[in-house]
Design an enzyme around this catalytic site. Sequence first.
Site, PDB file in Angstrom:
ATOM      1  N   PRO A 363      -1.305  -5.630   0.348  1.00 31.27           N
ATOM      2  CA  PRO A 363      -0.457  -6.647  -0.222  1.00 31.27           C
ATOM      3  C   PRO A 363      -0.512  -6.700  -1.821  1.00 31.27           C
ATOM      4  O   PRO A 363       0.311  -7.506  -2.250  1.00 31.27           O
ATOM      5  CB  PRO A 363      -1.226  -7.918   0.291  1.00 31.27           C
ATOM      6  CG  PRO A 363      -2.510  -7.223   0.195  1.00 31.27           C
ATOM      7  CD  PRO A 363      -2.582  -5.886   0.579  1.00 31.27           C
ATOM      8  N   LEU A 364      -0.899  -5.698  -2.536  1.00 26.76           N
ATOM      9  CA  LEU A 364      -0.855  -5.690  -3.818  1.00 26.76           C
ATOM     10  C   LEU A 364       0.465  -5.263  -4.580  1.00 26.76           C
ATOM     11  O   LEU A 364       1.372  -4.398  -3.803  1.00 26.76           O
ATOM     12  CB  LEU A 364      -1.879  -4.687  -4.554  1.00 26.76           C
ATOM     13  CG  LEU A 364      -3.435  -4.888  -3.791  1.00 26.76           C
ATOM     14  CD1 LEU A 364      -4.215  -3.900  -4.590  1.00 26.76           C
ATOM     15  CD2 LEU A 364      -3.781  -6.538  -4.090  1.00 26.76           C
ATOM     16  N   CYS A 365       0.765  -5.682  -5.838  1.00 28.35           N
ATOM     17  CA  CYS A 365       2.054  -5.514  -6.469  1.00 28.35           C
ATOM     18  C   CYS A 365       1.787  -4.127  -7.211  1.00 28.35           C
ATOM     19  O   CYS A 365       1.933  -4.178  -8.570  1.00 28.35           O
ATOM     20  CB  CYS A 365       2.328  -6.726  -7.442  1.00 28.35           C
ATOM     21  SG  CYS A 365       2.712  -8.480  -6.624  1.00 28.35           S
ATOM     22  N   THR A 366       1.756  -3.051  -6.463  1.00 25.76           N
ATOM     23  CA  THR A 366       1.702  -1.705  -7.079  1.00 25.76           C
ATOM     24  C   THR A 366       2.078  -0.642  -6.036  1.00 25.76           C
ATOM     25  O   THR A 366       1.653  -0.769  -4.908  1.00 25.76           O
ATOM     26  CB  THR A 366       0.296  -1.666  -7.542  1.00 25.76           C
ATOM     27  OG1 THR A 366       0.287  -0.057  -8.059  1.00 25.76           O
ATOM     28  CG2 THR A 366      -0.940  -1.767  -6.651  1.00 25.76           C
ATOM     29  N   LEU A 404      -6.364  -8.136  -8.712  1.00 32.07           N
ATOM     30  CA  LEU A 404      -5.241  -9.110  -8.165  1.00 32.07           C
ATOM     31  C   LEU A 404      -5.763 -10.283  -7.405  1.00 32.07           C
ATOM     32  O   LEU A 404      -4.892 -11.393  -6.911  1.00 32.07           O
ATOM     33  CB  LEU A 404      -4.063  -8.377  -7.446  1.00 32.07           C
ATOM     34  CG  LEU A 404      -3.302  -7.423  -8.291  1.00 32.07           C
ATOM     35  CD1 LEU A 404      -1.999  -7.088  -7.452  1.00 32.07           C
ATOM     36  CD2 LEU A 404      -2.809  -7.873  -9.477  1.00 32.07           C
TER      37      LEU A 404
END
Length: 414
Positions: A363-366, A404
């Site tokens: 779910p991370l923004c990377t 995060l």
Amino acid sequence: MSATNKVKPTHCEMSQFETSGDQLVINHVPVSQLCDRVGQTPFYAYDRSVIANNIHQLREQFNSLANLHYAIKANPMSALVDFISPLVDGLDVASGKELTVALNSGISPNKISFAGPGKQSQELLMAIAAGVTINVESAIELERIMRICDSSNYAANIALRVNPDFDLKASGMKMAGGAQQFGIDAEKIAQLTPLLQHEKINLKGLHIFTGSQNLKSEAIQAAHNNIFELAAKLSEQLNCSLDHLNIGGGFGIPYFPGETPLDLPPIADNLAKLRKAYQKQFSTTEIILELGRYLVGNAGVYITRVIDIKQSRGENFVIVDGGLHHHLSASGNFGQVIRKNYPVKIANKINQTQSQTATITGPLCTPLDLLAKNMQFPEIEIGDLVAVFQSGAYGFTASPRDFLSHPQPIEVLV
């Protein structure tokens, strides 16, 4: 419920786990039931029966040749260490916190060793007061230990960690040979002789560890040959007999396509020959195999749940509630030069036919947050459970869990 069967191995050994119908079973508990029992996803589950079997197999091969120590750094979960402690001959720690976990397990302090190139003064005092063996990594560290002994009136048990002039070929991570932050260069060991005469310094042995995650039996045999030769030379230089010789571990487990399990019998046969060849020098010396990943790596499974599915320009993406912040090594960002997939399956559809290619992300923004890249799976639905195998070592504690600020995973020993 249908009868249990062993998981069909994919590109690495997963046959230690059973299935019931389409469900992965972890020590007799179906994965969906385990999720309810844990109360959340993601989580790590460690199967104590697999750990016990790993230790049993090692005992069968090396029982009369070497004592077995568990390197807590591989997985320091307190319940797991408490379970392993009575099954092995010793524990090896790499920090003050791990030392506390080891002592709390009930094992005798004289069966604990403490390694690491940057021990804090308070950690050294803890180790000296507890009576564990400190693997000394430098002349300065030895001098610090001497000062603590003088000021505290304790005596210190030590071993010298040696950086040899050879390494472990084909290892995943080299920790000896050449210039290293680990240990004392072999050619400088004799220079420590005056310091070792200190009345409160008890020299117990040598620690010669050359590398980790090795699947080549012949490479480990060659390293053992060199270690015994060097240890015999150093014991003569120091004019002492060794209570123990820690030859490290380096035993690897298969993770990726084309990898096969380590062949133990040739290593045991070679060790038997070395014990015989060096009987005169090491007749009373305890030989120690220090293993971490090999004891627990294949016993762990990381479970995470599907929360979204999407198609993007012809590719299928499955988003789950866990990722690199919980399992950095499976994401490929913990030492891999070229990213490879860990063994990943849909845990509640474990025996269903693979019918689609998909990439599983967290779910991370990377874009680094990958758990599986273009792997084959059954048809995946929201709520399905994803299992990442070979997750018992260097998973939970080796990951940036606060990255995060997502929720934390849980660890359970099943």
